[in-house]
Design a protein around this motif. Structure first.
Motif, PDB file in Angstrom:
ATOM      1  N   THR A   1       0.780  -1.203  -0.002  1.00  0.00           N
ATOM      2  CA  THR A   1       0.217   0.065  -0.156  1.00  0.00           C
ATOM      3  C   THR A   1       0.730   1.240   0.103  1.00  0.00           C
ATOM      4  OG1 THR A   1      -0.018   0.057   2.479  1.00  0.00           O
ATOM      5  CG2 THR A   1      -1.948  -1.148   1.235  1.00  0.00           C
TER       6      THR A   1
ATOM      7  N   ARG B   1      -4.911   1.105  -0.345  1.00  0.00           N
ATOM      8  CA  ARG B   1      -4.949   0.586  -1.858  1.00  0.00           C
ATOM      9  C   ARG B   1      -3.585   0.036  -2.389  1.00  0.00           C
ATOM     10  NH1 ARG B   1     -10.278   0.141  -2.414  1.00  0.00           N
ATOM     11  NH2 ARG B   1     -11.588   1.625  -1.268  1.00  0.00           N
ATOM     12  N   LEU B   2      -3.800  -0.998  -3.452  1.00  0.00           N
ATOM     13  CA  LEU B   2      -2.808  -1.416  -4.078  1.00  0.00           C
ATOM     14  C   LEU B   2      -1.905  -0.429  -5.064  1.00  0.00           C
ATOM     15  CD1 LEU B   2      -1.557  -4.440  -4.128  1.00  0.00           C
ATOM     16  CD2 LEU B   2      -2.633  -4.572  -6.257  1.00  0.00           C
ATOM     17  N   THR B   3      -0.632  -0.294  -4.680  1.00  0.00           N
ATOM     18  CA  THR B   3       0.240   0.682  -5.456  1.00  0.00           C
ATOM     19  C   THR B   3       0.548   0.392  -6.735  1.00  0.00           C
ATOM     20  OG1 THR B   3       2.304  -0.163  -4.649  1.00  0.00           O
ATOM     21  CG2 THR B   3       1.262   1.487  -3.545  1.00  0.00           C
ATOM     22  N   ALA B   4       0.950   1.220  -7.620  1.00  0.00           N
ATOM     23  CA  ALA B   4       1.223   0.842  -8.870  1.00  0.00           C
ATOM     24  C   ALA B   4       2.266  -0.163  -8.926  1.00  0.00           C
ATOM     25  CB  ALA B   4       1.769   2.071  -9.616  1.00  0.00           C
ATOM     26  N   GLU B   5       3.496  -0.036  -8.010  1.00  0.00           N
ATOM     27  CA  GLU B   5       4.688  -0.885  -7.798  1.00  0.00           C
ATOM     28  C   GLU B   5       4.048  -2.424  -7.475  1.00  0.00           C
ATOM     29  OE1 GLU B   5       9.063  -1.161  -5.930  1.00  0.00           O
ATOM     30  OE2 GLU B   5       7.338  -0.153  -5.020  1.00  0.00           O
TER      31      GLU B   5
ATOM     32  N   ALA C   1       1.202  -3.662  -7.809  1.00  0.00           N
ATOM     33  CA  ALA C   1       0.181  -4.014  -8.856  1.00  0.00           C
ATOM     34  C   ALA C   1       1.263  -4.704  -9.953  1.00  0.00           C
ATOM     35  CB  ALA C   1      -0.591  -2.939  -9.515  1.00  0.00           C
ATOM     36  N   GLU C   2       2.142  -4.197 -10.490  1.00  0.00           N
ATOM     37  CA  GLU C   2       3.135  -4.574 -11.241  1.00  0.00           C
ATOM     38  C   GLU C   2       3.711  -6.226 -10.772  1.00  0.00           C
ATOM     39  OE1 GLU C   2       5.232  -5.586 -14.221  1.00  0.00           O
ATOM     40  OE2 GLU C   2       3.780  -4.293 -14.216  1.00  0.00           O
TER      41      GLU C   2
ATOM     42  N   GLU D   1      -4.280  -2.008  -9.911  1.00  0.00           N
ATOM     43  CA  GLU D   1      -3.846  -0.835  -8.806  1.00  0.00           C
ATOM     44  C   GLU D   1      -5.217  -0.471  -8.593  1.00  0.00           C
ATOM     45  OE1 GLU D   1      -1.688   3.520  -9.249  1.00  0.00           O
ATOM     46  OE2 GLU D   1      -1.863   2.216 -10.911  1.00  0.00           O
TER      47      GLU D   1
END
Length: 565
Positions: free
Chosen positions: A197, A251-255, A257-258, A264
């Motif tokens: 997060t 919330r799930l971060t962009a990093e 999510a990758e 994301e």
């Protein structure tokens, strides 16, 4: 309902040797995909990776990157196996072994990943079964008892060497530079959520059970200074605001999510402990249901509407399992590990060859041979303390005892005696809870040892009560997924989500009266040995009127540590 309109959540269980991800349907808890990623470094017990720095007796560390690799590999694999679109995933929840704790910087970087600390053992995460802080736990307990600290009875009169404060005191006194550089002392359960997060949170479960957080506060600076003046201010490294279980951590971060290949911005649940989160997976979060998560060790958790002081419990915490109830924890620090040790070190090659000829594992072969015996036939009683005692003695300086061996003793006799010993240890815990006024109305089993039906029947016979079993092989991961569903807003609370998504089979095993009668006699011998060797020469630790015991196990451990230091 159209399959494309279904919602799913992901639960990730970070265990001792591996991490497991499971994809779960929100509407009914169906498990559609799962994947396991083995830790490259497993448990670090001898030397540090890379530098080769030696570790002392009773050390157990882990690598943070092993945990990240679970997110990179197990989560995408589980989603692919489930055959769903990642866009249908609305949340992710995680659980961890505890107390697995690490020193980090203010932005969450593990100290062991900084070049200047890579070769320093105390900069690495200490796994739950790191027991080298027992002398520090002893000092904490002695000072707390002397001062009459109000929090001590909430932990059955003793805190464990496995927990945050004992491990932190060890770091301070053995490597003060690492301690001074530690800006965050954080459970892995909270650290992994931070990675997902970008937000630092602390959950009520680990703070209460492993961080001595009671009635809104940690132990005082005055108390900590009594242990070591430099320990005053330590609680500033722990964070102050605690997040409720089932809550939204972020919330799930962009990093992240990758890493996970998930969308994301999906909900990330507040972190939790593997044992406690399993109660939801078994739909056993209501009062009176004791859940035993049986694996390498066993953790016993249950909720109650009442507060009681249970001798030797690991803790009782308000909101510790579900908000609104008192959550109790006890445990056995070695169960499956004991059987594994025996097979690895004590079984002759002839048994291995015979097991291979029959197409069985050695465990399966020994179980078959053990099951052919009658209770009491082997003439043995064992104490299940190969990894110390967590409950109710809370002493990791204790070690195992096997009584009754002769030249006629065979490996299957000892194997059965060890299984029985762990069942006797569980009975001590159940009886201690009930004697303290916390009734155990249903005993629910979960974890990897459920696969051994003989073992489960022994437990039913020894406990003299039916045993219900969880309806999932992925208890912690399913429990984390249930928490993710609550964090995503799919259910109003954990109890409602557990009722819809959790599952168990009631009274899957029932006791046999004849076997139970023999086990009563063996259990009486176990209790005599338990108190003689476990309570030792300390009258204040013994029940009223009990004869003096023997401290030989502690003396042997002290001699071993002295010689190997």
């Amino acid at each position: 309902m159209n399959a494309n309109s279904e919602r799913y959540v992901v639960g990730v269980d970070f265990g001792t040797l591996s991490g497991r991800a499971v994809v779960v349907r929100v509407s009914d808890g169906a498990e559609l995909g799962t994947a396991v990623h083995e830790y490259a470094h497993r448990v670090i017990e001898d030397r540090l990776p890379g530098t080769g720095a030696r570790l002392g007796p009773d050390w157990a560390l882990q690598s943070p990157d092993d945990w990240r690799e679970v997110l990179r590999h197990a989560v995408p694999q589980a989603v692919a196996q489930a055959g769903i679109s990642p866009s249908q995933v609305v949340g992710i929840g995680t659980d961890f072994t505890a107390c697995t704790v690490l020193p980090a910087t203010a932005d969450g970087a593990p100290l062991c990943e900084l070049p200047e600390f890579a070769g320093r053992p105390h900069a690495w995460p200490k796994l739950w079964k790191h027991h080298a802080a027992q002398p520090h736990a002893d000092r904490i307990n002695a000072l707390a008892a002397e001062r009459g600290e109000a929090w001590l009875p909430r932990y059955g009169g003793k805190i464990s060497s496995e927990w945050q404060f004992a491990k932190a005191l060890q770091v301070l006194e053995e490597d003060p530079e690492v301690y001074g550089r530690t800006e965050r002392w954080i459970e892995a359960a909270d650290w992994i959520v931070w990675q997902l997060t970008g937000v630092e949170t602390r959950n009520t479960c680990t703070a209460g059970y492993k961080g001595i957080h009671q009635d809104g506060a940690y132990p005082s600076d005055d108390f900590l200074a009594g242990l070591n003046p430099a320990l005053a201010g330590f609680t500033g490294k722990l964070g102050r605001e605690l997040a409720p279980l089932g809550g939204l951590a972020g919330r799930l971060t962009a990093e992240a999510a990758e890493w996970t290949k998930l969308p994301e911005g999906i909900a990330v649940a507040v972190g939790n402990v593997d044992a406690h989160v399993t109660a939801a997976a078994a739909d056993a979060v209501r009062p009176g249901r004791m859940v035993a998560i049986m694996g390498t060790s066993t953790c016993h958790v249950m909720s109650s509407e009442t507060l009681a002081e249970v001798p030797g419990m690991c803790g009782v915490v308000r909101d510790g399992i579900v908000p609104g109830l008192w959550g109790y924890e006890a445990g056995q620090s070695g169960v499956g590990d004991i059987f594994g040790w025996f097979v690895e070190t004590c079984v002759p090659g002839s048994y291995e060859r015979e097991a291979e000829r029959l197409g069985r594992s050695v465990h399966e072969h020994l179980t078959e041979l053990a099951a052919a015996q009658r209770p009491g036939e082997h003439g043995l009683v064992a104490l299940d303390w190969h990894n110390g005692n967590r409950s109710v003695l809370v002493d990791h300086d204790l070690s195992a005892v096997i009584v009754g061996q002769t030249l006629a003793t065979r490996p299957e006799h000892t194997y059965r005696a060890l299984i029985e010993a762990t069942a006797f240890g569980a009975r001590v815990i159940v009886e201690t809870f009930e004697a303290a006024g916390v009734p155990v109305e249903e005993f629910v089993a979960a974890g990897g040892l459920l696969k051994n039906r003989f073992l489960m029947q022994v437990y039913a016979d020894v406990l003299r009560r039916p045993i219900s079993v969880i309806g999932s092989e992925q208890g912690p991961a399913l429990g984390s997924a249930i928490h993710a569903a609550v964090a995503a807003g799919a259910y109003p609370d954990i109890t409602a989500a557990a009722a819809a998504m959790g599952k168990r089979t009631e009274a899957a095993y029932t006791p046999d009266a004849g076997r139970a009668a023999v086990y009563d006699r063996l259990y009486a011998e176990y209790r005599r040995l338990h108190d003689h060797f476990g309570r030792g020469e300390h009258p204040h630790d013994s029940p009223a009127g009990a004869p003096a015991g023997n401290d030989v196990l502690r003396r042997l451990r002290a001699l071993r540590n002295e010689v190997t230091a």
